[in-house]
Design a protein around this motif. Structure first.
Motif: not given
Length: 234
Positions: A168-195
């Motif tokens: 969620r934060s541009i100041f906390c870039a992940d080293i890798e993009v995870g494939k599976a949904p992350d249930v924590s509040n600090d991540h967003l699981y994005l799909q084409n429909k969100h853009f």
């Protein structure tokens, strides 16, 4: 991620089409999967040389066309010789292409998947058409790129294409993009429909093309012979 970031920024600021430069061509030339695809493509073409084809050939993601548009144009022309250059509409000169198709199973944490995902390379010819001989003498083979950067889902999909977990934060870039949904509040699981939803709500975001063309180093087709019922690549 360099080009992936540039493309994403360009989409947000609605910068329009991007014209490929030497650095981007060099980046593409180092793409391992594309290098392997190129070898298979050359073999695909080699097996079709000096054999008449009567209709478009499709093999895996390889295509070879019967060139009916340019054939009809030459037949209707009053000129004995017709120069065919790179400025001619590609519907006449695009004789073949191949694609790399990205899937949900592919690793998004590679520079090529991050930047391009699916990718298509088209092949054009230039040369001189001789009407009486019903033949084109080829003087160059060109690579042509017209790749789309968009968030359009295939109509056959039952769910929107996943793009992985983004922080969620541009100041906390992940080293890798995870494939599976992350249930924590600090991540967003994005799909084409969100853009697409973001663009609909804000009016921000413009799909664009990544365009380029260059001479191919190997003139693997020397001439094109037209027959009443087909075409022959030599």
């Amino acid at each position: 991620w360099f080009y992936g970031s540039i493309f994403m920024y360009n989409w947000i600021v609605e910068g329009g089409d991007i014209i490929m430069d030497d650095k981007m061509f060099k980046f593409i030339d180092a793409w391992p999967e594309l290098q392997e695809k190129e070898k298979l493509f050359k073999n695909f073409i080699k097996r079709r040389l000096n054999n008449k084809i009567t209709k478009q050939i499709n093999e895996s993601t390889f295509k070879l066309y019967a060139l009916s548009d340019i054939k009809d144009t030459i037949a209707e022309s009053n000129l004995e010789e017709m120069k065919i250059d790179i400025s001619l509409d590609t519907k006449y000169t695009n004789f073949s292409n191949y694609s790399l198709k990205a899937s949900d199973a592919d690793d998004a944490n590679t520079p090529y998947m991050a930047a391009f995902g699916s990718f298509t390379k088209k092949f054009l010819f230039t040369g001189v058409a001789h009407k009486s001989k019903q033949e084109i003498i080829v003087d160059g083979i060109w690579e042509y790129f017209n790749d789309g950067f968009d968030f359009v889902d295939d109509k056959k999909r039952v769910y929107s294409q996943p793009l992985g977990n983004w922080h969620r934060s541009i100041f906390c870039a992940d080293i890798e993009v995870g494939k599976a949904p992350d249930v924590s509040n600090d991540h967003l699981y994005l799909q084409n429909k969100h853009f697409n939803s973001f663009r609909k709500k804000t009016g921000i975001g413009l799909d664009f093309k990544i365009k380029g063309k260059r001479m191919h180093p190997d003139k693997f087709v020397k001439s094109i012979k037209f027959h009443d019922d087909g075409v022959e690549y030599k």
